[in-house]
Design a protein around this motif. Sequence first.
Motif, PDB file in Angstrom:
ATOM      1  N   ALA A 198       0.821  -1.211   0.000  1.00  0.00           N
ATOM      2  CA  ALA A 198       0.000   0.000   0.000  1.00  0.00           C
ATOM      3  C   ALA A 198       0.856   1.263   0.000  1.00  0.00           C
ATOM      4  N   VAL A 199       1.919   1.274   0.818  1.00  0.00           N
ATOM      5  CA  VAL A 199       2.780   2.455   0.905  1.00  0.00           C
ATOM      6  C   VAL A 199       3.420   2.761  -0.448  1.00  0.00           C
ATOM      7  N   LEU A 200       3.898   1.724  -1.130  1.00  0.00           N
ATOM      8  CA  LEU A 200       4.474   1.952  -2.455  1.00  0.00           C
ATOM      9  C   LEU A 200       3.379   2.175  -3.502  1.00  0.00           C
ATOM     10  N   GLY A 201       2.277   1.440  -3.376  1.00  0.00           N
ATOM     11  CA  GLY A 201       1.221   1.561  -4.372  1.00  0.00           C
ATOM     12  C   GLY A 201       0.665   2.961  -4.490  1.00  0.00           C
ATOM     13  N   ARG A 202       0.606   3.695  -3.398  1.00  0.00           N
ATOM     14  CA  ARG A 202       0.062   5.050  -3.464  1.00  0.00           C
ATOM     15  C   ARG A 202       1.036   6.031  -4.108  1.00  0.00           C
ATOM     16  N   ARG A 203       2.294   5.608  -4.286  1.00  0.00           N
ATOM     17  CA  ARG A 203       3.307   6.497  -4.850  1.00  0.00           C
ATOM     18  C   ARG A 203       3.638   6.189  -6.306  1.00  0.00           C
ATOM     19  N   PHE A 204       3.009   5.162  -6.875  1.00  0.00           N
ATOM     20  CA  PHE A 204       3.228   4.813  -8.280  1.00  0.00           C
ATOM     21  C   PHE A 204       1.863   4.669  -8.940  1.00  0.00           C
ATOM     22  N   ASP A 205       1.574   5.537  -9.889  1.00  0.00           N
ATOM     23  CA  ASP A 205       0.243   5.541 -10.483  1.00  0.00           C
ATOM     24  C   ASP A 205       0.227   4.940 -11.888  1.00  0.00           C
ATOM     25  N   SER A 206       1.113   3.962 -12.116  1.00  0.00           N
ATOM     26  CA  SER A 206       1.129   3.266 -13.405  1.00  0.00           C
ATOM     27  C   SER A 206       0.968   1.770 -13.160  1.00  0.00           C
ATOM     28  N   ASP A 207       0.564   1.049 -14.208  1.00  0.00           N
ATOM     29  CA  ASP A 207       0.369  -0.396 -14.091  1.00  0.00           C
ATOM     30  C   ASP A 207       1.683  -1.113 -13.806  1.00  0.00           C
ATOM     31  N   GLY A 208       1.600  -2.231 -13.094  1.00  0.00           N
ATOM     32  CA  GLY A 208       2.779  -3.078 -12.924  1.00  0.00           C
ATOM     33  C   GLY A 208       3.063  -3.506 -11.502  1.00  0.00           C
ATOM     34  N   GLY A 209       2.682  -2.710 -10.510  1.00  0.00           N
ATOM     35  CA  GLY A 209       2.946  -3.101  -9.129  1.00  0.00           C
ATOM     36  C   GLY A 209       4.419  -3.341  -8.868  1.00  0.00           C
ATOM     37  N   PRO A 210       4.811  -4.561  -8.454  1.00  0.00           N
ATOM     38  CA  PRO A 210       6.218  -4.839  -8.146  1.00  0.00           C
ATOM     39  C   PRO A 210       7.177  -4.553  -9.299  1.00  0.00           C
ATOM     40  N   VAL A 211       6.678  -4.598 -10.527  1.00  0.00           N
ATOM     41  CA  VAL A 211       7.551  -4.319 -11.679  1.00  0.00           C
ATOM     42  C   VAL A 211       8.009  -2.869 -11.648  1.00  0.00           C
ATOM     43  N   VAL A 212       7.084  -1.944 -11.417  1.00  0.00           N
ATOM     44  CA  VAL A 212       7.476  -0.528 -11.387  1.00  0.00           C
ATOM     45  C   VAL A 212       8.191  -0.187 -10.086  1.00  0.00           C
TER      46      VAL A 212
ATOM     47  N   LEU B  51      13.199  -8.769 -15.099  1.00  0.00           N
ATOM     48  CA  LEU B  51      13.148 -10.157 -14.620  1.00  0.00           C
ATOM     49  C   LEU B  51      12.010 -10.373 -13.642  1.00  0.00           C
ATOM     50  N   VAL B  52      11.751  -9.393 -12.777  1.00  0.00           N
ATOM     51  CA  VAL B  52      10.612  -9.507 -11.862  1.00  0.00           C
ATOM     52  C   VAL B  52       9.312  -9.614 -12.655  1.00  0.00           C
ATOM     53  N   GLY B  53       9.156  -8.747 -13.640  1.00  0.00           N
ATOM     54  CA  GLY B  53       7.951  -8.789 -14.462  1.00  0.00           C
ATOM     55  C   GLY B  53       7.825 -10.083 -15.242  1.00  0.00           C
ATOM     56  N   TRP B  54       8.940 -10.597 -15.732  1.00  0.00           N
ATOM     57  CA  TRP B  54       8.903 -11.822 -16.528  1.00  0.00           C
ATOM     58  C   TRP B  54       8.518 -13.029 -15.664  1.00  0.00           C
ATOM     59  N   VAL B  55       9.139 -13.176 -14.499  1.00  0.00           N
ATOM     60  CA  VAL B  55       8.804 -14.312 -13.632  1.00  0.00           C
ATOM     61  C   VAL B  55       7.352 -14.214 -13.177  1.00  0.00           C
ATOM     62  N   ALA B  56       6.914 -13.016 -12.803  1.00  0.00           N
ATOM     63  CA  ALA B  56       5.517 -12.839 -12.389  1.00  0.00           C
ATOM     64  C   ALA B  56       4.572 -13.168 -13.532  1.00  0.00           C
ATOM     65  N   TYR B  57       4.934 -12.765 -14.751  1.00  0.00           N
ATOM     66  CA  TYR B  57       4.066 -13.028 -15.902  1.00  0.00           C
ATOM     67  C   TYR B  57       3.976 -14.518 -16.212  1.00  0.00           C
TER      68      TYR B  57
ATOM     69  N   MET C 215       9.157 -13.510  -4.927  1.00  0.00           N
ATOM     70  CA  MET C 215       9.801 -12.428  -5.668  1.00  0.00           C
ATOM     71  C   MET C 215       9.012 -11.131  -5.518  1.00  0.00           C
ATOM     72  N   GLN C 216       7.684 -11.224  -5.597  1.00  0.00           N
ATOM     73  CA  GLN C 216       6.890 -10.004  -5.468  1.00  0.00           C
ATOM     74  C   GLN C 216       6.951  -9.445  -4.054  1.00  0.00           C
TER      75      GLN C 216
ATOM     76  N   GLY D 235       9.395 -10.080  -1.812  1.00  0.00           N
ATOM     77  CA  GLY D 235      10.775  -9.687  -1.544  1.00  0.00           C
ATOM     78  C   GLY D 235      11.180  -8.412  -2.260  1.00  0.00           C
ATOM     79  N   VAL D 236      10.831  -8.306  -3.536  1.00  0.00           N
ATOM     80  CA  VAL D 236      11.200  -7.115  -4.298  1.00  0.00           C
ATOM     81  C   VAL D 236      10.470  -5.893  -3.762  1.00  0.00           C
ATOM     82  N   THR D 237       9.201  -6.054  -3.410  1.00  0.00           N
ATOM     83  CA  THR D 237       8.456  -4.919  -2.857  1.00  0.00           C
ATOM     84  C   THR D 237       9.086  -4.457  -1.547  1.00  0.00           C
ATOM     85  N   ALA D 238       9.449  -5.409  -0.679  1.00  0.00           N
ATOM     86  CA  ALA D 238      10.074  -5.049   0.591  1.00  0.00           C
ATOM     87  C   ALA D 238      11.422  -4.376   0.371  1.00  0.00           C
ATOM     88  N   ALA D 239      12.235  -4.962  -0.506  1.00  0.00           N
ATOM     89  CA  ALA D 239      13.558  -4.389  -0.769  1.00  0.00           C
ATOM     90  C   ALA D 239      13.443  -3.007  -1.413  1.00  0.00           C
ATOM     91  N   ALA D 240      12.501  -2.852  -2.336  1.00  0.00           N
ATOM     92  CA  ALA D 240      12.303  -1.552  -2.981  1.00  0.00           C
ATOM     93  C   ALA D 240      11.850  -0.515  -1.959  1.00  0.00           C
TER      94      ALA D 240
END
Length: 430
Positions: free
Chosen positions: A67-81, A94-100, A354-355, A357-362
């Motif tokens: 939620a904290v990151l989601g409110r700061r990025f207003d484009s599609d992709g979630g963990p990818v962006v 790579l995050v987007g590819w594995v998730a896809y 990955m989603q 972990g990447v969200t937490a690390a980001a």
Amino acid sequence: MSTLSSGVAPERTIGPFQLLALGVNGIVGVGIFFAPAEVAALAPGLGAVWAFALTGLALVPVAFAFAVLGRRFDSDGGPVVFARAAFGERVSFLVGWVAYVSAFLSTSAVMAGLARAVAPSVNLGGPVGERLLASALVTGLAALVASGIRVSARTWTALTVLKLVPLAALLGACVLLPHPDVPPPLPATGASWLKAGLTVMFAYQGFEIVPVIAGQVRASERTVPLATVGSLLVAALLYVGLVWACVVALPALAQADAPLAQAAGAWGGARLERLVAAGTSVSALGICVGMMVTTPRYLSALAAGERSLFGLERMSASGVPMRALAVTWVLVLGFVNLGDLSELFALSAIAVLMQFGVTAAALAVLSLRRERDLRPVHALLAAPTLVLGLTLVGFGASAREAAVASVTVLAGLALMRLARPREPAPVRLP
């Protein structure tokens, strides 16, 4: 259908209730209709209720991180962006590819499972009939999604309401119609808490898809965090109530083949049992719609950075990544015709790790950099998210999943070489 040029955003049409419905739809899938029995085998008696309650609470910080990151990025992709902002293009791709890959494989498995369950009732039994029905389902849902995000939102919202009706009826019967023959629940004894918690954690997955369509949401800085956390809380309250109803009504819950339906029969009779059983297919259809909406957006998001990949990032005027949707339709259509798809969930634990972990690390990196109006205190949310993600992969992922993930990453690195630097937009002279 017209396509917007790169950098031009479509009209935002998704409101708060529709986004909340997407999150609830993503969490409340087919699994909850069977998970109480699996969890009861690991945590007997009231232990099953505690497993759902405590795991739901443990996931709240994870939802807050999204939620904290989601409110700061207003484009599609979630963990990818999120990954693109914190770690650059390569990690983001790579995050987007594995998730896809995980998403379209899971979509194929769910579609095939729904077709197999429904085929006999429409006189299409047998492998050929099931594959025909699955192909029609995939094509029909792809056409629905292609018609625009507004139509898709109305569909997933309606299906979410429909899937909740029988579950709410079961809870109502449990509260308002106490059965005189129902014994008191057994105490929590002999629980294997870690394994039970991991099973429950899989049942709670789905809230993380909310930021994936942030680019289509009105007032996303408010709506995305509310829907992300709100969908988890709604599902947690619902799940705890449903598991309580099962524990009280079914002394042999661990041996139940269809625990929710059987509990409904105990509380409300045969009519309620049939209603809840029918809800399984409605729930599966809702999941299929949600996955067809969100899966192509992982692909479009990974192609929306500094390097373009076959124009997959192009968005229609109605808010649909048409090329990414077409690729997804072809892949899912092919996989549903392969036969037994029970092994197609092989990337699920790794992809969720990955989603998470990447969200937490980001979140940690961007907070320490003080970017996106974040402060170092926000990095504290990264710790529980990383712990849960590592626990999930450490105890929930198999060696086969790790091997599939490795092959997927290698394929992603090869695909990345096909991406081309994005041409700058032409400058229009006055």
